[in-house]
Design a protein around this motif. Structure first.
Motif, PDB file in Angstrom:
ATOM      1  N   ASN A   1      45.048  66.457  62.984  1.00 11.70           N
ATOM      2  CA  ASN A   1      46.491  65.274  63.616  1.00 11.70           C
ATOM      3  C   ASN A   1      46.738  63.624  64.767  1.00 11.70           C
ATOM      4  O   ASN A   1      47.278  63.765  65.190  1.00 11.70           O
ATOM      5  CB  ASN A   1      48.168  66.139  63.885  1.00 11.70           C
ATOM      6  CG  ASN A   1      47.521  66.553  66.100  1.00 11.70           C
ATOM      7  OD1 ASN A   1      45.953  66.557  66.021  1.00 11.70           O
ATOM      8  ND2 ASN A   1      48.667  66.987  66.084  1.00 11.70           N
TER       9      ASN A   1
ATOM     10  N   ALA B   1      53.872  61.102  60.591  1.00 14.68           N
ATOM     11  CA  ALA B   1      54.153  60.365  59.101  1.00 14.68           C
ATOM     12  C   ALA B   1      54.683  58.915  59.137  1.00 14.68           C
ATOM     13  O   ALA B   1      55.046  57.752  59.941  1.00 14.68           O
ATOM     14  CB  ALA B   1      55.442  60.990  58.824  1.00 14.68           C
TER      15      ALA B   1
ATOM     16  N   ARG C   1      37.546  56.240  57.296  1.00 18.26           N
ATOM     17  CA  ARG C   1      37.922  57.151  56.472  1.00 18.26           C
ATOM     18  C   ARG C   1      37.080  58.239  55.539  1.00 18.26           C
ATOM     19  O   ARG C   1      36.326  58.229  54.627  1.00 18.26           O
ATOM     20  CB  ARG C   1      39.509  56.791  55.592  1.00 18.26           C
ATOM     21  CG  ARG C   1      40.401  58.145  55.012  1.00 18.26           C
ATOM     22  CD  ARG C   1      41.462  57.427  54.558  1.00 18.26           C
ATOM     23  NE  ARG C   1      42.383  56.698  55.475  1.00 18.26           N
ATOM     24  CZ  ARG C   1      43.189  55.870  55.135  1.00 18.26           C
ATOM     25  NH1 ARG C   1      44.114  55.630  53.555  1.00 18.26           N
ATOM     26  NH2 ARG C   1      44.501  55.162  55.843  1.00 18.26           N
TER      27      ARG C   1
ATOM     28  N   GLN D   1      48.471  51.353  56.775  1.00 18.47           N
ATOM     29  CA  GLN D   1      49.074  53.035  56.636  1.00 18.47           C
ATOM     30  C   GLN D   1      47.927  53.996  56.847  1.00 18.47           C
ATOM     31  O   GLN D   1      47.028  54.284  55.926  1.00 18.47           O
ATOM     32  CB  GLN D   1      49.706  52.983  55.755  1.00 18.47           C
ATOM     33  CG  GLN D   1      50.422  54.849  56.619  1.00 18.47           C
ATOM     34  CD  GLN D   1      51.385  55.288  55.368  1.00 18.47           C
ATOM     35  OE1 GLN D   1      52.466  54.535  54.532  1.00 18.47           O
ATOM     36  NE2 GLN D   1      52.263  56.260  55.429  1.00 18.47           N
TER      37      GLN D   1
ATOM     38  N   GLN E   1      45.909  57.540  58.018  1.00 17.40           N
ATOM     39  CA  GLN E   1      45.573  59.239  57.701  1.00 17.40           C
ATOM     40  C   GLN E   1      45.383  60.071  58.797  1.00 17.40           C
ATOM     41  O   GLN E   1      44.619  58.435  60.052  1.00 17.40           O
ATOM     42  CB  GLN E   1      45.846  59.004  56.073  1.00 17.40           C
ATOM     43  CG  GLN E   1      45.810  58.402  55.491  1.00 17.40           C
ATOM     44  CD  GLN E   1      44.738  58.822  53.751  1.00 17.40           C
ATOM     45  OE1 GLN E   1      44.489  60.133  54.088  1.00 17.40           O
ATOM     46  NE2 GLN E   1      45.612  58.239  53.050  1.00 17.40           N
TER      47      GLN E   1
ATOM     48  N   ASP F   1      41.606  59.415  61.045  1.00 14.17           N
ATOM     49  CA  ASP F   1      41.092  57.849  60.680  1.00 14.17           C
ATOM     50  C   ASP F   1      40.373  57.418  62.148  1.00 14.17           C
ATOM     51  O   ASP F   1      41.413  57.863  63.019  1.00 14.17           O
ATOM     52  CB  ASP F   1      42.408  56.728  59.848  1.00 14.17           C
ATOM     53  CG  ASP F   1      42.467  56.830  58.895  1.00 14.17           C
ATOM     54  OD1 ASP F   1      41.298  57.730  58.081  1.00 14.17           O
ATOM     55  OD2 ASP F   1      43.250  56.348  58.251  1.00 14.17           O
TER      56      ASP F   1
END
Length: 770
Positions: free
Chosen positions: A374, A392, A455, A484, A486, A489
């Motif tokens: 996370n 998020a 990514r 945006q 994730q 990343d």
């Protein structure tokens, strides 16, 4: 002499108080039959050796009596852990996992000291039961003074003069004062009694079974099961640490689990030993191995069939925080199968922790993967690399909320160094250069046009690069460049040095100094030239010397530095080759003295090394020669060179001297004279007989080199070249002298070109000749 005769002799000597002789016989018995006889003699010696005085004694006499009492012989200490051989299961584990695992608890018995000697100074517990052989120190004062040392005899009594016999066998140590006080009170009133204890009796215990050193042991009557085990070295490689028993009068008094004591300090099953006790160490019931991420990887003994993963991990101190509770592997041996070994995987949940273990099991607990599920990472040209928590909808602007996050620590350090440099009282050239170089370079320029998101595709573990315009992230936060993110990343920010940007987008800070109206450091635009820089600096002064103008570039300096080292290696190889050839030629001559030849070769080699080292110490300047006409006066004729960051333009004043080096009588700097030629300055300096005038060359004030091969001489003569202010005339020696210097200077054209290319100038020639 047989074992039994030695035993009888030692016991007889001990009983007749021949202590020294008894000890000598005991030592002989030790050498011949081991420790068992020594222990038996020790049991008999204290009772026979101690003599109870029937008269009052002083404290000094009591101490002398105590010092004269013999010590119980001590068994030699042994390193049980080092002496313990590996079990078959330990060897099996090594073959399986490639790791040597100790048996848990074996180190507790390593380097066990002797505990056979009587305990003289330890406090006696009040619950201790007195018996024959215990020594008491009785003192009394009042109507009668008592100072008496007594030892309980075989009948369990002591005899105090004028008092009589007092029965103490079976009396607890805490009640001894009262018993003796009552006996004295029958005859004397008002007497205060104090009872202390001297040397306590020794007891004999037997250590049997799977012990490291089984046998008969004489220990203090205060000894417990744990201390006796410690004295005997504990269980051997096959002995049990979990079911050690004390047997007394045909029954098991206690069963001690050493794991509970070693791992948790639980001594509830430990008991005081009595004379004649047997300590029995049975064979181990089985073993399991805990490997991987456990706090104490080792081989652990099973006690019963109810031992579980949880109970074994409890003895091992649990698992460290890096252990992965999701994955544990249990390897099991089952001889009834076609394939006797199997493995299964499970999570260490509450149900799995209750699983029973079997003999031969290997539990392997793996480590967690050091990856964040996370998090997103920011790195590169930033204040500091960070691992930030993912949320998020998170975008690049959330990871880099402001441009301040892009000021590197190196930039801040340079700013701080500027402050500390500015506080220096003494102004030096080095400080001046540091201050000037720092202007415009306090911050690492960010590449605003390109940054990238890395990514990882979890489906196939491929990596995708997503480039974006970092400047647009701040200029237009709602645009497509504000990507945006994730989980997982990695965002990388580059400086303009990390990935070179086009010339038109680079920062250009240049330095101009010398004979200009406003010297300083200027910020230039893309495409600006030397004329633009001169214009910003207000143009040249009336004293400016165009021909001697020096232009330095950092990228050129680095290239020159690399090429200079290449030239040094080439020169070194050339000189070594010539030395080898010269040595081979001279060795063919029979008239050559070998010692003289060797000394000559050593001197020549030392000189060559010195010159090469001096050559390597030369520092390229990064100067670019303009090759202007020496008589040109207009600065508009400077080449249209586009400026780069870090460029430096030095406009000197017209120098008043011309320098002459080499094979001349006087190396000097002469005043420049208009229209003067090389021959005029050579006549002033005077050439030597070894001068090779045909190979002389001139290093111009603009950094260029003019030699005979370059066509600069008029009609091939040195006298035809007009010398300009700041020029240097270099005259090498003739080649036929064949010194290392002349060999070094061979090929004027080659070395003159090297000097010109590296921007070394006349100072390099001077350094190499010194």
């Amino acid at each position: 002499m047989s074992k039994f005769l030695l035993r009888a002799a030692a016991l007889t000597l001990a009983a007749t108080s021949s202590i020294a002789a008894a000890q000598e016989v005991s030592a002989r018995a030790d050498e011949m039959f081991g420790q068992e006889l020594t222990s038996s003699v020790a049991a008999a010696t204290p009772a026979a050796a101690r003599r109870v005085s029937i008269s009052n004694t002083t404290a000094a006499q009591a101490q002398a009596s105590q010092a004269a009492a013999p010590s119980i012989p001590a068994a030699p200490a042994a390193n049980a852990a080092q002496a313990r051989p590996q079990t078959e299961f330990q060897k099996f584990i090594f073959d399986s996992v490639g790791q040597e695992l100790p048996i848990f608890g074996a180190s507790f018995f390593a380097n066990a000291p002797s505990t056979f000697a009587p305990i003289l100074n330890s406090p006696v517990p009040s619950e201790y039961v007195l018996g024959p052989g215990d020594e008491l120190l009785i003192r009394g004062w009042g109507t009668i003074d008592i100072d008496f040392r007594a030892t309980i005899d075989r009948n369990g009594t002591i005899s105090i003069p004028t008092i009589g016999s007092v029965v103490l066998a079976g009396v607890k140590a805490g009640d001894a004062d009262g018993v003796i006080r009552s006996a004295v009170a029958k005859l004397y009133k008002g007497v205060t009694i104090s009872v202390n204890f001297g040397q306590l009796r020794a007891i004999t215990v037997y250590v049997v079974g799977q012990a490291s050193r089984p046998g008969t042991y004489t220990v203090s009557s205060l000894s417990t099961l744990v201390t006796a085990l410690f004295a005997s070295g504990g269980p051997n490689a096959n002995g049990s640490m979990r079911r050690v028993q004390v047997k007394r009068a045909g029954r098991v008094v206690t069963e001690l689990d050493l794991y509970a004591f070693i791992a948790k300090g639980d001594k509830s099953a430990d008991v005081k030993l009595q004379d004649g006790d047997s300590i029995y160490i049975p064979p181990a019931a089985g073993y399991v191995a805990l490997v991987g991420k456990v706090n104490s990887p080792a081989v652990y003994e099973l006690k019963t069939g109810s031992d579980t993963i949880e109970s074994m991990l409890d003895f091992a101190g649990g698992t460290p925080v890096v252990a992965d509770p999701r994955r544990a592997f249990l390897e099991r041996i089952d001889p009834t199968r076609n394939r006797p070994r199997s493995v299964e995987q499970f999570a260490l949940d509450s149900a799995s922790l209750k699983r029973p273990l079997k003999d031969g099991d290997v539990l392997n607990i793996t480590s967690i993967t050091p990856e964040f599920s996370n998090a997103v990472i920011l790195r590169g040209n930033v204040d500091q690399p960070v691992r930030a928590p993912f949320s998020a909808g998170m975008r690049v602007s959330d990871l880099i909320p402001s441009r301040d996050y892009l000021i590197t620590r190196a930039s801040v350090k340079r700013q701080n160094e500027v402050v500390s440099t500015g506080q220096t009282e003494r102004v030096t050239n080095q400080r001046a250069d540091t201050i000037a170089a720092s202007v415009g370079n306090l911050i690492d320029e960010v590449n605003w046009d390109y940054a990238v998101v890395e990514r990882i595709n979890r489906s196939d573990l491929s990596v995708t690069l997503i480039p974006f315009n970092l400047g647009n992230v701040f200029a237009n936060p709602t645009g497509a460049d504000n990507i945006q993110l994730q989980p997982g990343d990695t965002v990388t920010v580059f400086s303009q040095q990390d990935v070179a940007v086009p010339m038109d987008k680079r920062r250009v800070m240049v330095r101009i100094e010398g004979e200009v109206k406003v010297p300083g450091v200027y910020q230039m635009s893309a495409g600006d030239t030397l004329q633009s820089l001169l214009a910003k600096a207000g143009g040249p002064t009336v004293n400016a010397y165009l021909f001697g103008t020096a232009f330095h570039r950092e990228t050129v300096r680095r290239e020159q530095e690399v090429n200079l080292e290449k030239a040094a290696r080439r020169l070194e190889a050339q000189i070594n080759k010539e030395q080898s050839l010269a040595l081979a030629n001279q060795q063919g001559l029979t008239t050559v003295n070998p010692q003289m030849l060797e000394a000559q070769q050593r001197a020549q080699a030392a000189l060559a090394r010195q010159k090469i080292e001096q050559f390597r110490q030369l520092k390229p300047t990064g100067r670019i020669a303009f090759n202007l006409d020496p008589k040109e006066r207009s600065f508009s004729r400077l080449p249209q060179i586009k400026l780069e960051n870090g460029d430096r333009l030095v406009v000197p004043a017209a120098p008043a001297f011309v320098h002459v080096f080499g094979a001349v009588n006087v190396e000097s700097s002469s005043l420049w004279k208009p229209n003067a030629r090389v021959k005029d300055y050579l006549n002033t300096a005077g050439v030597t007989a070894d001068a090779d005038i045909d190979q002389a060359f001139v290093i111009r004030a603009d950094g260029s080199v003019v030699s005979r091969e370059s066509g600069g001489w008029m009609f091939g003569s040195v006298g035809g070249l007009e010398v300009m202010p700041g020029d240097s005339v270099v005259v090498p020696e003739k080649f036929d002298r064949e010194t290392k210097w002349t060999k070094f200077m061979k090929g004027t054209r080659e070395w003159a070109q090297i000097f010109a290319n590296f921007g070394l100038g006349a100072a390099a020639i001077k350094t190499l000749r010194d």
